[in-house]
Every structure is written in structure tokens, then in C-alpha cells.
Design a protein around this motif. Structure first.
Motif, short mmCIF file in Angstrom:
data_model
loop_
_atom_site.label_atom_id
_atom_site.label_comp_id
_atom_site.label_asym_id
_atom_site.label_seq_id
_atom_site.Cartn_x
_atom_site.Cartn_y
_atom_site.Cartn_z
N MET A 117 -1.85 -35.94 -16.64
CA MET A 117 -2.94 -34.80 -17.67
C MET A 117 -1.52 -33.52 -16.79
SD MET A 117 -6.94 -33.88 -17.91
CE MET A 117 -7.11 -32.56 -16.51
N ALA A 118 -1.50 -32.73 -17.34
CA ALA A 118 -1.85 -30.83 -17.29
C ALA A 118 -2.40 -30.06 -17.31
CB ALA A 118 0.17 -30.02 -16.96
N ALA A 119 -2.87 -29.56 -16.62
CA ALA A 119 -4.20 -28.10 -17.84
C ALA A 119 -4.25 -27.02 -16.59
CB ALA A 119 -5.24 -28.91 -18.08
N TYR A 120 -4.30 -26.29 -17.36
CA TYR A 120 -5.16 -25.01 -17.85
C TYR A 120 -5.80 -24.31 -17.81
CZ TYR A 120 -5.90 -19.53 -17.55
OH TYR A 120 -6.07 -18.20 -17.57
N MET A 121 -7.06 -24.22 -16.71
CA MET A 121 -8.31 -24.49 -16.84
C MET A 121 -9.16 -23.22 -16.32
SD MET A 121 -10.07 -27.89 -14.45
CE MET A 121 -11.56 -27.57 -15.06
N VAL A 122 -9.65 -22.18 -17.10
CA VAL A 122 -10.45 -20.79 -16.48
C VAL A 122 -12.01 -21.38 -16.14
CG1 VAL A 122 -9.78 -19.61 -18.27
CG2 VAL A 122 -10.14 -18.56 -16.41
N VAL A 123 -12.88 -20.23 -15.82
CA VAL A 123 -13.96 -20.47 -16.44
C VAL A 123 -14.71 -18.53 -16.11
CG1 VAL A 123 -14.94 -21.02 -14.28
CG2 VAL A 123 -16.61 -21.13 -16.18
N GLY A 124 -16.32 -18.53 -16.68
CA GLY A 124 -15.54 -16.66 -15.67
C GLY A 124 -16.86 -17.11 -15.13
N ASP A 125 -17.02 -16.11 -14.19
CA ASP A 125 -18.54 -15.70 -12.78
C ASP A 125 -19.40 -15.53 -13.03
OD1 ASP A 125 -17.56 -13.84 -13.53
OD2 ASP A 125 -17.52 -12.66 -11.69
N GLU A 126 -19.55 -15.45 -14.54
CA GLU A 126 -21.78 -15.25 -15.44
C GLU A 126 -21.05 -16.67 -15.80
OE1 GLU A 126 -22.88 -11.15 -15.65
OE2 GLU A 126 -20.28 -10.65 -16.14
N LEU A 183 -11.78 -33.51 -8.84
CA LEU A 183 -11.62 -34.78 -10.14
C LEU A 183 -10.72 -34.84 -10.04
CD1 LEU A 183 -14.59 -36.93 -11.65
CD2 LEU A 183 -12.28 -36.87 -12.67
N PHE A 184 -9.84 -34.02 -11.51
CA PHE A 184 -8.86 -33.93 -12.28
C PHE A 184 -7.80 -33.67 -11.27
CE2 PHE A 184 -10.55 -31.51 -15.68
CZ PHE A 184 -11.05 -32.74 -16.51
N LEU A 185 -8.29 -33.26 -9.70
CA LEU A 185 -6.28 -33.40 -8.72
C LEU A 185 -6.61 -34.31 -7.70
CD1 LEU A 185 -6.98 -29.93 -7.04
CD2 LEU A 185 -5.84 -30.56 -8.36
N SER A 186 -8.43 -34.98 -7.46
CA SER A 186 -7.76 -36.41 -7.03
C SER A 186 -7.13 -37.45 -7.74
CB SER A 186 -9.79 -36.97 -6.97
OG SER A 186 -9.92 -37.12 -7.69
N HIS A 187 -7.10 -37.31 -9.54
CA HIS A 187 -6.75 -38.59 -9.74
C HIS A 187 -5.04 -38.33 -10.29
CE1 HIS A 187 -9.36 -41.26 -12.12
NE2 HIS A 187 -10.18 -40.08 -11.44
N GLY A 188 -4.49 -36.93 -9.26
CA GLY A 188 -2.98 -36.51 -9.26
C GLY A 188 -2.80 -35.39 -10.51
N ALA A 189 -3.98 -34.56 -11.14
CA ALA A 189 -3.31 -34.34 -12.04
C ALA A 189 -2.50 -33.10 -11.77
CB ALA A 189 -5.05 -33.75 -13.46
N ASP A 190 -1.59 -31.94 -12.91
CA ASP A 190 -1.14 -30.52 -12.59
C ASP A 190 -1.94 -30.04 -12.83
OD1 ASP A 190 -0.28 -28.51 -12.33
OD2 ASP A 190 1.58 -28.97 -13.68
N ILE A 191 -3.01 -29.47 -12.47
CA ILE A 191 -4.35 -28.15 -13.16
C ILE A 191 -3.91 -27.12 -12.00
CG2 ILE A 191 -6.62 -27.96 -12.21
CD1 ILE A 191 -5.99 -30.87 -13.79
N ASP A 192 -3.87 -25.94 -13.11
CA ASP A 192 -4.19 -24.89 -12.77
C ASP A 192 -5.38 -24.30 -12.62
OD1 ASP A 192 -3.77 -21.66 -12.34
OD2 ASP A 192 -2.06 -21.24 -12.76
N ALA A 193 -6.51 -23.68 -11.97
CA ALA A 193 -7.50 -23.60 -12.27
C ALA A 193 -8.16 -22.08 -11.70
CB ALA A 193 -8.93 -24.99 -11.40
N ARG A 194 -8.97 -21.30 -12.56
CA ARG A 194 -8.80 -20.06 -12.31
C ARG A 194 -10.16 -19.20 -12.54
NH1 ARG A 194 -3.16 -17.31 -14.54
NH2 ARG A 194 -2.16 -18.93 -13.72
N VAL A 195 -10.40 -18.54 -11.66
CA VAL A 195 -11.58 -17.86 -12.02
C VAL A 195 -11.23 -16.65 -12.35
CG1 VAL A 195 -14.25 -17.60 -11.42
CG2 VAL A 195 -12.63 -19.67 -10.81
N ALA A 196 -12.36 -15.72 -13.50
CA ALA A 196 -12.17 -14.36 -13.87
C ALA A 196 -13.31 -14.01 -14.44
CB ALA A 196 -11.50 -14.45 -15.88
N PRO A 197 -13.62 -12.61 -14.49
CA PRO A 197 -14.60 -12.35 -14.75
C PRO A 197 -15.49 -13.01 -15.85
CG PRO A 197 -13.37 -10.53 -13.54
CD PRO A 197 -12.44 -11.53 -13.56
N GLY A 198 -16.48 -12.77 -16.46
CA GLY A 198 -17.29 -12.64 -17.36
C GLY A 198 -18.00 -13.97 -18.15
#
Length: 249
Positions: free
Chosen positions: A179-188, A211-226
Motif C-alpha cells: 500500500m501507498a497512501a497520502y493521509m491527512v487529518v485536521g488538528d481539531e 501500523l501501516f509503516l510497520s508493515h512497510g507501506a509507503d505513507i505520506d502522513a500530514r496534519v493541517a489546520p482544520g
């Protein structure tokens, strides 16, 4: 870009609407298909499948954002498929323990995908297929990948509904190494009210990421205001589409 109008000229957008009957769900589903300017000169196109398909077009403005970025030369052309949700059965369909989840997975993989691929000039390999979802739709995207890594490996996950139960489900999965994933979540998003209760999606985002990283997935995880709203997800779409462009095979 192929057959794109000059800068300053508004490109012509085409969004086709279809009704597809699902044997697995025993109901009609609306499918909206965005065709990029110049279609089909650059065929076959990468294709992005979106849960909550109507909302991605109306509240997320994904067709407008994608077209503007194509015109600016920042995004290669792609086809976008919006799979409309049955709002009354959204949790049943999208949640991994939903009573219709298995039927929904089969609808996406065995009915919608082949239907799109026989009617549109899109790629038919996992390197050219993407999937996007918000909240429970993000979780559904992960579930579909887990069941069909041969079909979808690249995901755009906005504010994933990674509740404690969902994280326990993820822990039972054998692997996310493809798996490769772009993940984003709001800080609120530490206290999000849903029909199933109040959840902390902010910290769930990091639990799922690790968990995804521990499986060797390619993850770009971000936090943004929202917050957990379409206005937030709409603001994240340009960067998500940039990630998609970099991950085309």
C-alpha cells in the motif's frame, strides 16, 4: 498537457452521470465520471475512484481543482469516478463491520470498476488506479485495498475514521506492504461527533500511520489546520493530487 487551452482560457469540463444497478447491493447507484480536457487523446488515463462521489464533486470541488491544476501544468490528465453513497446506509456500506460492507466491496471491485474500464479509456493496472475517501470512506478504501491489493494499492485518505475498533481491525490484517497512501487529518479532529459516537480521529490517524509503516507501506502522513468538514478536505485536495501525480506508475 495534451490539447489544453491557453492560460487564462477556461477549459471545457465534462462530467457524465450514469445509473448503475448493483446486484450485490440490490439497488441503483449513481456514478459520475469526470473526463479531463482533451479526453481521449492521452489514453489510457490514470483513474481515481472516490467514495461519497457526489460530495467530492459538489463540496470538494475536485473536478474544478483538478482542471485548474491540469491547465497550469501541475497535474497530468486523469479520469475521476465519483461513486455516490446511499446516505441512509453509509455506515452499513463503509464501516468494516457494517452489515453491507462485503457487498459494497464487491460492488466497487466487481461491478463499478469493470463497468468503468469497459466504457472509458482508463488504465487497468494497480499502478494507474487510485482510490479516495473521507472519514469512513477512507476506512473503506483501506478495506478494499486489503481485500484487493491486486486492484488498488494507492490511496488518498482524508481524516480516516480510525476508531479503536477500526485500529483493532487493521491489526488483524496480514499485511499492508503493497500500500501507498497520502493521509491527512485536521488538528481539531480530537473530538468528532458521528452517528456512532464521539471519536478522536486525530490520534487515530497516527495509530493507523504507525501500523501501516510497520508493515512497510509507503505513507505520506500530514496534519493541517482544520476540522472534520468538507471545507477542510477541499483545501487538502491540491496537495493530495500532487501526491497522486508523483505516484503514477
Amino acid at each position: 498537457m495534451d490539447n489544453m487551452p491557453p492560460a487564462g482560457v477556461r477549459p471545457r469540463r465534462i462530467i457524465e452521470t450514469h445509473t448503475l444497478y448493483s446486484v450485490h447491493l440490490q439497488e441503483d447507484r449513481t456514478i459520475k465520471v469526470f473526463l479531463p480536457p482533451g479526453y481521449p487523446q492521452a489514453a489510457p488515463y490514470a483513474v481515481l475512484y472516490c467514495h461519497d462521489g457526489n460530495e467530492f464533486f459538489t463540496h470538494g470541488r475536485i473536478a474544478t481543482i483538478a482542471t485548474e491544476r491540469m491547465q497550469a501544468g501541475a497535474l497530468q490528465p486523469l479520469v475521476i469516478v465519483g461513486m455516490a453513497v446511499n446516505l441512509a446506509r453509509r455506515t452499513d456500506d463503509y464501516a468494516v463491520d457494517g452489515v453491507r460492507h462485503e457487498a459494497y466491496v464487491r460492488f466497487v471491485a466487481e461491478e463499478c470498476r469493470p463497468w468503468v474500464e469497459t466504457r472509458y479509456a482508463v488504465r487497468r493496472d494497480p499502478a494507474g488506479r487510485f482510490m479516495a475517501g473521507v472519514s469512513l470512506g477512507a476506512l473503506a478504501s483501506v478495506s478494499i485495498h486489503a481485500r484487493h491489493p491486486d486492484l488498488w494499492r494507492k490511496l488518498l485518505l482524508f481524516s480516516g475514521a480510525f476508531t479503536p475498533d477500526a485500529v483493532r481491525w487493521l491489526e488483524r490484517m496480514p499485511s499492508f506492504s503493497e500500500m501507498a497512501a497520502y493521509m491527512v487529518v485536521g488538528d481539531e479532529e480530537t473530538r468528532v461527533e458521528t452517528q456512532s459516537g464521539v471519536f478522536d480521529f486525530y490520534h487515530g490517524h497516527f495509530l493507523a500511520r504507525d501500523l501501516f509503516l510497520s508493515h512497510g507501506a509507503d505513507i505520506d502522513a500530514r496534519v493541517a489546520p482544520g476540522k472534520h468538514v468538507w471545507g477542510f478536505w477541499q483545501r487538502q485536495l491540491p496537495e493530495a493530487l500532487d501526491w497522486l501525480d508523483r505516484h503514477r506508475g
